[in-house]
Design a protein around this motif. Structure first.
Motif, PDB file in Angstrom:
ATOM      1  N   LEU A 162      -7.107   4.077  -8.470  1.00  0.00           N
ATOM      2  CA  LEU A 162      -6.437   3.247  -7.466  1.00  0.00           C
ATOM      3  C   LEU A 162      -7.230   1.971  -7.225  1.00  0.00           C
ATOM      4  CD1 LEU A 162      -4.279   2.781  -5.261  1.00  0.00           C
ATOM      5  CD2 LEU A 162      -5.738   4.122  -3.705  1.00  0.00           C
ATOM      6  N   THR A 163      -6.563   0.825  -7.355  1.00  0.00           N
ATOM      7  CA  THR A 163      -7.191  -0.477  -7.117  1.00  0.00           C
ATOM      8  C   THR A 163      -6.461  -1.190  -5.992  1.00  0.00           C
ATOM      9  OG1 THR A 163      -7.798  -0.661  -9.461  1.00  0.00           O
ATOM     10  CG2 THR A 163      -7.870  -2.667  -8.152  1.00  0.00           C
ATOM     11  N   LEU A 164      -7.205  -1.690  -5.014  1.00  0.00           N
ATOM     12  CA  LEU A 164      -6.641  -2.470  -3.915  1.00  0.00           C
ATOM     13  C   LEU A 164      -6.727  -3.942  -4.288  1.00  0.00           C
ATOM     14  CD1 LEU A 164      -5.469  -2.709  -1.071  1.00  0.00           C
ATOM     15  CD2 LEU A 164      -7.812  -2.552  -0.169  1.00  0.00           C
ATOM     16  N   VAL A 165      -5.578  -4.587  -4.408  1.00  0.00           N
ATOM     17  CA  VAL A 165      -5.512  -5.919  -5.009  1.00  0.00           C
ATOM     18  C   VAL A 165      -4.960  -6.946  -4.025  1.00  0.00           C
ATOM     19  CG1 VAL A 165      -4.669  -7.256  -6.982  1.00  0.00           C
ATOM     20  CG2 VAL A 165      -4.986  -4.772  -7.198  1.00  0.00           C
ATOM     21  N   PRO A 166      -5.734  -7.963  -3.641  1.00  0.00           N
ATOM     22  CA  PRO A 166      -5.167  -9.078  -2.873  1.00  0.00           C
ATOM     23  C   PRO A 166      -4.111  -9.792  -3.714  1.00  0.00           C
ATOM     24  CG  PRO A 166      -7.576  -9.137  -2.889  1.00  0.00           C
ATOM     25  CD  PRO A 166      -7.168  -8.132  -3.910  1.00  0.00           C
ATOM     26  N   ALA A 167      -3.028 -10.182  -3.096  1.00  0.00           N
ATOM     27  CA  ALA A 167      -1.952 -10.838  -3.850  1.00  0.00           C
ATOM     28  C   ALA A 167      -2.445 -12.076  -4.585  1.00  0.00           C
ATOM     29  CB  ALA A 167      -0.805 -11.201  -2.905  1.00  0.00           C
ATOM     30  N   SER A 168      -3.456 -12.733  -4.034  1.00  0.00           N
ATOM     31  CA  SER A 168      -3.969 -13.954  -4.669  1.00  0.00           C
ATOM     32  C   SER A 168      -4.691 -13.679  -5.976  1.00  0.00           C
ATOM     33  CB  SER A 168      -4.909 -14.683  -3.709  1.00  0.00           C
ATOM     34  OG  SER A 168      -6.027 -13.856  -3.393  1.00  0.00           O
TER      35      SER A 168
ATOM     36  N   GLU B 299       0.469   9.909 -14.117  1.00  0.00           N
ATOM     37  CA  GLU B 299      -0.644   9.541 -14.991  1.00  0.00           C
ATOM     38  C   GLU B 299      -0.771   8.024 -15.047  1.00  0.00           C
ATOM     39  OE1 GLU B 299      -2.111  10.326 -19.626  1.00  0.00           O
ATOM     40  OE2 GLU B 299      -0.094  10.862 -18.981  1.00  0.00           O
ATOM     41  N   GLY B 300      -1.999   7.546 -15.139  1.00  0.00           N
ATOM     42  CA  GLY B 300      -2.205   6.121 -15.329  1.00  0.00           C
ATOM     43  C   GLY B 300      -2.809   5.436 -14.116  1.00  0.00           C
ATOM     44  N   SER B 301      -2.898   4.105 -14.189  1.00  0.00           N
ATOM     45  CA  SER B 301      -3.541   3.303 -13.151  1.00  0.00           C
ATOM     46  C   SER B 301      -2.558   2.984 -12.026  1.00  0.00           C
ATOM     47  CB  SER B 301      -4.083   2.012 -13.749  1.00  0.00           C
ATOM     48  OG  SER B 301      -3.038   1.273 -14.366  1.00  0.00           O
ATOM     49  N   ILE B 302      -3.097   2.829 -10.808  1.00  0.00           N
ATOM     50  CA  ILE B 302      -2.296   2.525  -9.625  1.00  0.00           C
ATOM     51  C   ILE B 302      -2.841   1.249  -9.002  1.00  0.00           C
ATOM     52  CG2 ILE B 302      -1.335   3.404  -7.465  1.00  0.00           C
ATOM     53  CD1 ILE B 302      -0.858   5.253  -9.896  1.00  0.00           C
ATOM     54  N   GLY B 303      -1.964   0.310  -8.697  1.00  0.00           N
ATOM     55  CA  GLY B 303      -2.361  -0.905  -8.010  1.00  0.00           C
ATOM     56  C   GLY B 303      -1.669  -1.003  -6.668  1.00  0.00           C
ATOM     57  N   LEU B 304      -2.444  -1.114  -5.588  1.00  0.00           N
ATOM     58  CA  LEU B 304      -1.890  -1.383  -4.259  1.00  0.00           C
ATOM     59  C   LEU B 304      -2.065  -2.871  -4.010  1.00  0.00           C
ATOM     60  CD1 LEU B 304      -0.805  -0.894  -1.439  1.00  0.00           C
ATOM     61  CD2 LEU B 304      -3.068   0.016  -0.782  1.00  0.00           C
TER      62      LEU B 304
ATOM     63  N   VAL C  86       2.169   3.257   3.556  1.00  0.00           N
ATOM     64  CA  VAL C  86       1.581   2.699   2.333  1.00  0.00           C
ATOM     65  C   VAL C  86       0.641   3.718   1.696  1.00  0.00           C
ATOM     66  CG1 VAL C  86       0.037   0.927   1.421  1.00  0.00           C
ATOM     67  CG2 VAL C  86       1.831   0.300   3.042  1.00  0.00           C
ATOM     68  N   VAL C  87      -0.180   4.372   2.514  1.00  0.00           N
ATOM     69  CA  VAL C  87      -1.095   5.387   1.994  1.00  0.00           C
ATOM     70  C   VAL C  87      -0.302   6.528   1.351  1.00  0.00           C
ATOM     71  CG1 VAL C  87      -2.792   7.147   2.636  1.00  0.00           C
ATOM     72  CG2 VAL C  87      -2.969   4.838   3.582  1.00  0.00           C
ATOM     73  N   ALA C  88       0.790   6.939   1.987  1.00  0.00           N
ATOM     74  CA  ALA C  88       1.627   8.008   1.432  1.00  0.00           C
ATOM     75  C   ALA C  88       2.214   7.606   0.086  1.00  0.00           C
ATOM     76  CB  ALA C  88       2.747   8.363   2.414  1.00  0.00           C
ATOM     77  N   ALA C  89       2.615   6.353  -0.025  1.00  0.00           N
ATOM     78  CA  ALA C  89       3.155   5.868  -1.302  1.00  0.00           C
ATOM     79  C   ALA C  89       2.082   5.902  -2.386  1.00  0.00           C
ATOM     80  CB  ALA C  89       3.712   4.456  -1.135  1.00  0.00           C
ATOM     81  N   CYS C  90       0.834   5.592  -2.014  1.00  0.00           N
ATOM     82  CA  CYS C  90      -0.266   5.650  -2.982  1.00  0.00           C
ATOM     83  C   CYS C  90      -0.525   7.091  -3.422  1.00  0.00           C
ATOM     84  CB  CYS C  90      -1.536   5.055  -2.379  1.00  0.00           C
ATOM     85  SG  CYS C  90      -1.466   3.269  -2.115  1.00  0.00           S
ATOM     86  N   VAL C  91      -0.467   8.019  -2.473  1.00  0.00           N
ATOM     87  CA  VAL C  91      -0.661   9.430  -2.807  1.00  0.00           C
ATOM     88  C   VAL C  91       0.417   9.883  -3.789  1.00  0.00           C
ATOM     89  CG1 VAL C  91      -0.609  11.783  -1.895  1.00  0.00           C
ATOM     90  CG2 VAL C  91      -1.837   9.981  -0.653  1.00  0.00           C
ATOM     91  N   ASP C  92       1.668   9.470  -3.546  1.00  0.00           N
ATOM     92  CA  ASP C  92       2.759   9.820  -4.460  1.00  0.00           C
ATOM     93  C   ASP C  92       2.519   9.222  -5.843  1.00  0.00           C
ATOM     94  OD1 ASP C  92       3.953  11.157  -2.391  1.00  0.00           O
ATOM     95  OD2 ASP C  92       5.402   9.568  -1.926  1.00  0.00           O
ATOM     96  N   ALA C  93       2.076   7.970  -5.880  1.00  0.00           N
ATOM     97  CA  ALA C  93       1.848   7.311  -7.166  1.00  0.00           C
ATOM     98  C   ALA C  93       0.750   8.004  -7.958  1.00  0.00           C
ATOM     99  CB  ALA C  93       1.496   5.838  -6.942  1.00  0.00           C
TER     100      ALA C  93
END
Length: 685
Positions: free
Chosen positions: A622-628, A583-588, A572-579
């Motif tokens: 990068l924003t860490l987002v609870p599904a709720s 350019e732009g915002s990233i949501g995990l 998951v961390v690797a996918a965030c690094v790739d994202a």
């Protein structure tokens, strides 16, 4: 400054510079106003000063917000040299977020909400609406860098998708939600400009722009009915604070500063919420039948008088028999007025009966005598006995604590099992010590309205409305009984156990059964590949609901990565690094239970992250987002952690699949799904 008349881009830049200068002059004119000689008192001075300050704010020139984004050249003009539909001179109208005029008062930019601007959104080759040319402008950092022409009257020019329009839709999202005023589509424009008198419900799948449509409708209504709405008020209701923070800059960017924002919990904050309910209990508390239980409980406090009333005034005594007092009480209970209003009217009605006797005896009492009789101790005693004051919170506390009281008023409405679900295992001693839940607060709000009428606003927008319970709909409806509403939502994204099954039911609970339901099916945000993947869930959770048809082709926007269970966090961390290379915002986005371990993994990898509601910047994306909390939010790139955990985190499969559908549809440019366990079978192979 000389301008190359043969260079259209130079001419447009010159008009932009002149418009900015005109806007500065408009602002300076307001700033220089002297109100010393025009205010009669300090109250008027305070009000006028505030109005001037608001006007100055509305005239702010935001460097990264273009003053105009489009231009219309009309084919015909009136005798006065105006476009046939009205607007700027010589048949040319520049369309922008606000009106700008020059020193002579001639318009340089027309507000997008003005009638003359509507063809910018509605005109087409089939219906040009007297428009010969529609020009769109492209900007980079507030600087005009491109334009694109569409000749609506030229049959040789084929229909085509605007490059600038597409680029604006796909522009990376950093920071809060922005307006879509430059990209409003015809079907969206129809909703935006619908009349204030009617309530509109917008069913729209992910990326159809329903939230933006609702906000732009508020801006339009404030333009078209400013005086009325300034008097009655407007309100935007969102599902949570993170969502409201995300959208809070849209209306100010359009020059509207006075619109209030709140959650449903904010509206019903009569008691402090410190507890939670089991899902089954919350469903019963949110059921519309509770309104009748509360109505019975409130009005059960009224009792009919059995003794006559004796009022002593001076040396005279005035007697009102019990049967006449009973008639007065019955008349008030039969009228459709609030409990508290009727209670306030009762002593005056009794006093009037006494005054009739005085007049029959030859006296000539006036209003002062009637008011004095109404305050008489004997009259007060009758009122206290027959019509005692009701504290809404204490009433609900008793219903949830006293089995006999609940059974008496829920008879024939709730069965025994439902009544048991409502009762607290350990009754609270008082309103202050009770561990009220969010659903309890809604019940207190209902009871409060039975006692005293809730203030109604001119217009209310409620977003993510599919998640409201019937009782929450009633709470929102009370805020617009004399006004109208814009209801926004997607039945497929209902993720509460009490989520509405149909808009007809929801609108009936809202008190707006005649509302028009509009459906947006064209997706402008989510790439076609991503929305098609997410739509595989629809038959299993919302059968019959039409899938969104995305207008955006973005090959390679979806990637599914399988990880070993022990390497899931690292993957998951690797996918965030790739994202983050984009350019732009990233949501995990992850199941709520996975947030803590993922936060640790991000920290160990040296990746700082934000929480939902915190504003992204160029340095922190990068924003860490609870599904709720993902609903209503959007990111350029999304990394979705373990879809099966998102489904399993909900109390039932349907709700879990809907939560997953929300998470899958938050991406604007690309989605990477990382999983160690098998994907939910509803997603297919």
């Amino acid at each position: 400054m000389s301008v190359d008349v043969d260079d259209p881009l130079a001419r447009e830049r010159a008009h932009l510079s002149a418009s900015r200068a005109a806007l500065r002059a408009m602002r300076e004119d307001v700033e220089s106003l002297d109100i010393k000689d025009v205010t009669a008192n300090w109250v008027n001075a305070v009000i006028l000063t505030r109005q001037i300050e608001d006007r100055i704010k509305a005239l702010a020139d935001l460097s990264d917000t273009p003053l105009f984004f489009g231009r219309l050249d009309y084919l015909h003009t009136t005798q006065e040299g105006q476009p046939a539909a009205g607007g700027g001179s010589i048949g040319t109208v520049y369309i922008g977020r606000r009106h700008v005029h020059d020193a002579q008062g001639d318009p340089m930019v027309i507000d997008w909400r003005a009638p003359v601007s509507q063809p910018y959104y509605q005109a087409s080759k089939k219906d040009p609406q007297d428009v010969g040319l529609r020009r769109r402008f492209g900007y980079t950092g507030g600087e005009l860098t491109a334009y694109e022409d569409e000749h609506l009257s030229d049959p040789a020019e084929l229909e085509r998708t605007s490059r600038l329009l597409q680029a604006e839709i796909e522009r990376p999202r950093v920071g809060p939600m922005r307006d879509i005023v430059a990209t409003i589509q015809p079907e969206q424009d129809e909703i935006v400009r619908s009349d204030l008198s009617g309530t509109v419900c917008v069913q729209g799948g992910p990326g159809t722009g329903k939230t933006a449509v609702g906000l732009h409708r508020v801006a339009y209504l404030l333009y078209a009915h400013r005086e009325r709405l300034a008097r009655t008020g407007t309100l935007v209701i969102g599902p949570n604070r993170s969502f409201l923070h995300y959208i809070e800059q849209v209306l100010p960017a359009l020059g509207e500063l006075e619109v209030k924002q709140a959650t449903v919990d904010d509206l019903v904050a009569h008691v402090e919420v410190r507890g939670t309910d089991e899902a089954a209990t919350a469903v019963v508390k949110g059921d519309a039948r509770m309104a009748e239980v509360l109505r019975r409980a409130v009005w059960s406090h009224v009792s009919l008088p059995t003794e006559p009333l004796m009022v002593v005034r001076g040396s005279r005594r005035w007697r009102v028999p019990a049967y006449e007092l009973e008639e007065i009480v019955r008349e008030l209970t039969d009228r459709d007025i609030r409990y508290g209003a009727a209670r306030e009217a009762l002593p005056q009605r009794i006093a009037h009966a006494v005054l009739v006797r005085m007049e029959q005896a030859g006296e000539a009492p006036d209003d002062r005598v009637q008011n004095a009789v109404a305050r008489n101790a004997a009259v007060k005693a009758v009122v206290k006995e027959c019509w005692p004051a009701v504290d809404p919170a204490k009433l609900v506390l008793r219903l949830l604590s006293d089995p006999e009281f609940l059974a008496e008023h829920a008879a024939g409405i709730l069965d025994e099992d439902e009544q048991k679900l409502l009762l607290w295992a350990k009754p609270a001693r008082s309103v202050k010590t009770a561990k009220w839940s969010a659903a309890d607060a809604v019940l207190v709000d209902e009871a409060t309205d039975l006692v005293e009428r809730t203030h109604s606003l001119g217009h209310v927008v409620v977003d993510e409305a599919q998640d409201l319970s019937p009782m929450q709909y009633r709470a929102v409806g009370r805020r617009c009984t004399t006004g109208s509403a814009t209801v926004l939502g997607d039945l497929a994204q209902g993720t509460t156990p009490w989520a509405t099954q149909s808009w007809a039911q929801a609108l009936a609970h809202l008190g707006k059964p005649d509302a028009v339901v509009e459906e947006l099916t064209a997706g402008f945000r989510v790439p076609r590949e991503v929305i098609a993947y997410a739509s595989r869930l629809l038959p299993h959770m919302s059968p019959g609901l039409a899938p969104v048809e995305s207008v955006r082709e973005n090959p390679g926007s979806l990637e599914i990565r399988r990880a070993a269970p022990e390497a899931l966090d690292a993957s998951v961390v690797a996918a965030c690094v790739d994202a983050l290379t984009h350019e732009g915002s990233i949501g995990l986005i992850a199941a709520d239970a996975r947030i803590a371990p993922l936060a640790e993994a991000l920290a160990a990898a040296g990746l700082p992250h934000l929480s939902p509601g915190e504003e992204t910047t160029a340095e922190s994306r990068l924003t860490l987002v609870p599904a709720s909390l993902a609903k209503g939010l959007e990111y350029d790139y999304v990394v979705l952690d373990e879809p099966s955990a998102v489904v399993d985190g909900e109390p039932d499969e349907r709700t879990g699949l809907r939560r997953l559908y929300v998470a899958l549809t938050r991406a604007v440019s690309g989605l990477t799904v990382v999983h160690a366990t098998d994907l939910p079978e509803q997603l297919g192979a």
